[in-house]
Design an enzyme around this catalytic site. Structure first.
Site, PDB file in Angstrom:
ATOM      1  N   GLY A 175       5.212 -11.213   2.217  1.00  0.00           N
ATOM      2  CA  GLY A 175       5.703 -10.005   1.573  1.00  0.00           C
ATOM      3  C   GLY A 175       5.637  -9.828   0.076  1.00  0.00           C
ATOM      4  O   GLY A 175       5.872  -8.717  -0.398  1.00  0.00           O
ATOM      5  N   GLU A 200       4.614 -16.848   5.055  1.00  0.00           N
ATOM      6  CA  GLU A 200       3.373 -16.265   5.596  1.00  0.00           C
ATOM      7  C   GLU A 200       2.800 -15.215   4.657  1.00  0.00           C
ATOM      8  O   GLU A 200       2.778 -14.032   4.992  1.00  0.00           O
ATOM      9  CB  GLU A 200       3.683 -15.574   6.927  1.00  0.00           C
ATOM     10  CG  GLU A 200       4.265 -16.464   7.969  1.00  0.00           C
ATOM     11  CD  GLU A 200       4.926 -15.668   9.087  1.00  0.00           C
ATOM     12  OE1 GLU A 200       5.201 -14.467   8.914  1.00  0.00           O
ATOM     13  OE2 GLU A 200       5.179 -16.260  10.122  1.00  0.00           O
ATOM     14  N   PRO A 201       2.339 -15.601   3.479  1.00  0.00           N
ATOM     15  CA  PRO A 201       1.790 -14.599   2.571  1.00  0.00           C
ATOM     16  C   PRO A 201       0.429 -14.093   3.043  1.00  0.00           C
ATOM     17  O   PRO A 201      -0.394 -14.870   3.538  1.00  0.00           O
ATOM     18  CB  PRO A 201       1.641 -15.370   1.257  1.00  0.00           C
ATOM     19  CG  PRO A 201       1.489 -16.803   1.676  1.00  0.00           C
ATOM     20  CD  PRO A 201       2.307 -16.964   2.933  1.00  0.00           C
ATOM     21  N   ARG A 233      -1.060 -10.418   1.641  1.00  0.00           N
ATOM     22  CA  ARG A 233      -1.539  -9.615   0.517  1.00  0.00           C
ATOM     23  C   ARG A 233      -1.674 -10.420  -0.778  1.00  0.00           C
ATOM     24  O   ARG A 233      -2.688 -10.335  -1.471  1.00  0.00           O
ATOM     25  CB  ARG A 233      -0.544  -8.464   0.283  1.00  0.00           C
ATOM     26  CG  ARG A 233      -1.020  -7.427  -0.717  1.00  0.00           C
ATOM     27  CD  ARG A 233       0.127  -6.471  -1.089  1.00  0.00           C
ATOM     28  NE  ARG A 233       0.869  -5.988   0.045  1.00  0.00           N
ATOM     29  CZ  ARG A 233       0.590  -4.878   0.743  1.00  0.00           C
ATOM     30  NH1 ARG A 233      -0.409  -4.120   0.382  1.00  0.00           N
ATOM     31  NH2 ARG A 233       1.337  -4.531   1.785  1.00  0.00           N
ATOM     32  N   TYR A 271      -0.712   5.387   3.368  1.00  0.00           N
ATOM     33  CA  TYR A 271       0.509   5.036   2.624  1.00  0.00           C
ATOM     34  C   TYR A 271       0.595   5.670   1.245  1.00  0.00           C
ATOM     35  O   TYR A 271       1.531   5.379   0.499  1.00  0.00           O
ATOM     36  CB  TYR A 271       0.601   3.506   2.411  1.00  0.00           C
ATOM     37  CG  TYR A 271       0.238   2.651   3.588  1.00  0.00           C
ATOM     38  CD1 TYR A 271       0.994   2.679   4.750  1.00  0.00           C
ATOM     39  CD2 TYR A 271      -0.853   1.792   3.539  1.00  0.00           C
ATOM     40  CE1 TYR A 271       0.656   1.879   5.841  1.00  0.00           C
ATOM     41  CE2 TYR A 271      -1.195   0.986   4.612  1.00  0.00           C
ATOM     42  CZ  TYR A 271      -0.433   1.043   5.762  1.00  0.00           C
ATOM     43  OH  TYR A 271      -0.762   0.246   6.828  1.00  0.00           O
ATOM     44  N   CYS A 327     -15.457  13.258   7.514  1.00  0.00           N
ATOM     45  CA  CYS A 327     -15.322  14.697   7.683  1.00  0.00           C
ATOM     46  C   CYS A 327     -13.871  15.116   7.815  1.00  0.00           C
ATOM     47  O   CYS A 327     -13.462  15.635   8.861  1.00  0.00           O
ATOM     48  CB  CYS A 327     -16.126  15.145   8.879  1.00  0.00           C
ATOM     49  SG  CYS A 327     -17.870  14.936   8.563  1.00  0.00           S
ATOM     50  N   GLU A 328     -13.089  14.849   6.805  1.00  0.00           N
ATOM     51  CA  GLU A 328     -11.751  15.438   6.733  1.00  0.00           C
ATOM     52  C   GLU A 328     -11.230  15.355   5.312  1.00  0.00           C
ATOM     53  O   GLU A 328     -11.575  14.432   4.562  1.00  0.00           O
ATOM     54  CB  GLU A 328     -10.794  14.774   7.723  1.00  0.00           C
ATOM     55  CG  GLU A 328     -10.451  13.330   7.451  1.00  0.00           C
ATOM     56  CD  GLU A 328      -9.383  12.830   8.427  1.00  0.00           C
ATOM     57  OE1 GLU A 328      -9.737  12.606   9.596  1.00  0.00           O
ATOM     58  OE2 GLU A 328      -8.224  12.675   8.017  1.00  0.00           O
ATOM     59  N   TYR A 364      -5.844  -5.767   3.574  1.00  0.00           N
ATOM     60  CA  TYR A 364      -5.670  -4.608   4.450  1.00  0.00           C
ATOM     61  C   TYR A 364      -6.709  -3.524   4.207  1.00  0.00           C
ATOM     62  O   TYR A 364      -6.421  -2.346   4.354  1.00  0.00           O
ATOM     63  CB  TYR A 364      -4.237  -4.051   4.323  1.00  0.00           C
ATOM     64  CG  TYR A 364      -3.167  -5.080   4.610  1.00  0.00           C
ATOM     65  CD1 TYR A 364      -2.983  -5.573   5.894  1.00  0.00           C
ATOM     66  CD2 TYR A 364      -2.370  -5.603   3.587  1.00  0.00           C
ATOM     67  CE1 TYR A 364      -2.025  -6.534   6.161  1.00  0.00           C
ATOM     68  CE2 TYR A 364      -1.405  -6.575   3.846  1.00  0.00           C
ATOM     69  CZ  TYR A 364      -1.239  -7.035   5.137  1.00  0.00           C
ATOM     70  OH  TYR A 364      -0.293  -7.988   5.402  1.00  0.00           O
TER      71      TYR A 364
END
Ligand code: LLP
Length: 435
Positions: A251, A293-294, A296, A337, A364-365, A394
């Site tokens: 985290g 548990e890193p 990122r 996000y 296409c959006e 990610y």
């Protein structure tokens, strides 16, 4: 020249953006775009910050697990293994990737809030060392699967300590009403512990919690550890069970823009360790081995994505769009996000960053935005290379084939050299599964 958010970013004499000391425009020319770059030296450096702090601060059996959901491909499992890390895996796909890369699966911890019977069998076939169990049905299913093999399966129980880490909702997981784990507050954590202790084919090793991602608040891990250690002490007193392992999850946040703060991870771990030593002494319990548990904070700043600019569309009186040859298919994080990123025109670092624009993808959006309101070099035009920093976490792991866009390759940068770790998907790959 801008102040770069990580010291593996620089500019050379020709005014070109460099990553890990290598000219990004030359890398784009050699490997094509879109292109994920991964600075292996930085990756190893980030892993060592954790492993060295753990060696300094925690007792035997304590271990750093790389949360491979942040970026999973065979070479990263090999590197994690070489650096002495375990891994957190969450699916048969991650298990297969690690296993087939030769990773020592005894050091793999299998997460997920819904492991199917087939997942459980596959994990056991691959020799996954430890399961992190979310709830009662799964616990019984693991017991039955271990019974069928005549073994005992080591596991941790995932608990929700009821901590608000002050991050964004999609990654906030430690609260009582979370979809993950068994809540301490409701008595469910105690009930599942009693059940685990009663099952013959279960080797309960301890407990796990994960409060959230992008955590900057100073005392979040201390608060989580306090709740978890109180629970450990209660269980010891009431059931005579002494937890051997306490896993505090992942985290720590990373800076994505100059406005973000950064975390001195080595120092923070020292503070968490001090707090854990004191709390165990106060509660008169033996200190369990500590796991973290890193994800990122190990991979984010080791990554950069390169694109080729196509259209520069100026709408007078409104705004300018700069379109590139990738987008939400390789980086969905702004769309999902509202994530922030720092972006440059790689070949024009000497020019003023005066082109205010939205950097958008080719999907296409309208939601296909990599980053709104960025300032690229004023002369940015078709054929230029756009660089998006801090994309190691990610991005590849959340990439899709939306619009049937092939996923980019991953090129590793190590000691001034480069090599392909994941090849570019081809059009043939895209139809490979179609009958
Ligand atoms: N352990 C568990 C049980 C987790 O669920 C996670 C992340 C981690 C460790 C690693 O957390 P980290 O150190 O990477 O913060 N897709 C989102 C992030 C989702 C995080 C999910 N769990 C994003 O792009 O921001």
């Amino acid at each position: 020249m801008p102040d770069f958010i990580c010291d593996n970013i620089s500019v050379n004499a020709a005014g070109r953006l460099c990553f890990a000391g290598q000219d990004t425009t030359a890398l784009a020319a050699r490997y094509g775009t879109p292109l994920y770059l991964m600075d292996e030296d930085r990756l190893r450096h980030n892993m060592r910050i954790y492993t060295q702090a753990f060696q300094r601060c925690f007792g035997p059996g304590s271990r750093v697990l790389y949360a491979s959901k942040a970026n999973a491909f065979r070479q990263i499992y090999r590197i994690a293994g070489e650096e002495g890390l375990g891994v957190d895996v969450v699916s048969p796909g991650e298990i297969h990737s690690a296993h087939s890369a030769g990773f020592d699966m005894a050091l793999a911890y299998f997460h997920s809030n819904n492991k199917t019977d087939a997942d459980i069998r596959y994990a056991m076939d691959c020799g996954v060392g430890c399961f992190v169990v979310d709830g009662e049905e799964e616990l019984r299913a693991i017991d039955a699967a271990a019974a069928a093999r005549g073994t005992r399966q080591k596991l941790l129980l995932r608990l929700t300590p009821g901590i608000d880490p002050h991050t964004y909702a999609a990654v906030d997981t430690g609260r009582v009403d979370s979809k993950f784990g068994s809540a301490i507050e409701t008595g469910q954590a105690e009930a599942i512990t009693a059940l685990a202790l009663s099952l013959e084919h279960i080797d309960l090793a301890g407990f796990h919690c994960h409060v959230g991602s992008m955590v900057f608040d100073e005392d979040v891990f201390q608060r989580a550890a306090a709740v978890m250690l109180e629970f450990v002490a209660m269980v010891q007193k009431k059931y005579g069970f002494l937890a051997r392992e306490l896993d505090l999850g992942g985290g720590y946040g990373v800076p994505y823009t100059a406005a973000d703060g950064s975390v001195d991870i080595g120092a923070r771990i020292g503070e968490v360790a001090e707090y854990i030593h004191q709390t165990c002494a106060r509660l008169s319990i033996a200190e369990p081995a500590i796991l973290m548990e890193p994800g990122r904070s190990i991979v984010a700043d080791a990554g950069m994505t390169l694109y080729t600019v196509g259209a520069v569309k100026r709408i007078p009186g409104y705004k300018t769009y700069v379109s590139v040859d990738g987008g939400m298919s390789d980086n969905p994080r702004y769309a999902l996000y509202g994530a922030k990123y720092t972006c440059y025109t790689a070949g024009r670092m000497a020019e003023p960053a005066a082109l205010r624009c939205d950097l958008v993808g080719r999907c296409c959006e309208s939601g296909d935005v990599i980053q709104p309101d960025v300032c690229l070099a004023e002369g940015t035009c078709r054929g230029d290379i756009a660089a998006v920093c801090t994309t190691g976490a990610y991005n590849y792991s959340m990439a899709s084939n939306y619009n049937r866009i092939p996923r980019p390759p991953i090129v590793m940068l190590r000691g001034g050299e480069s090599y392909v770790a994941v090849r570019r998907e081809s059009l043939a790959d895209l139809v490979m599964l179609d009958e």
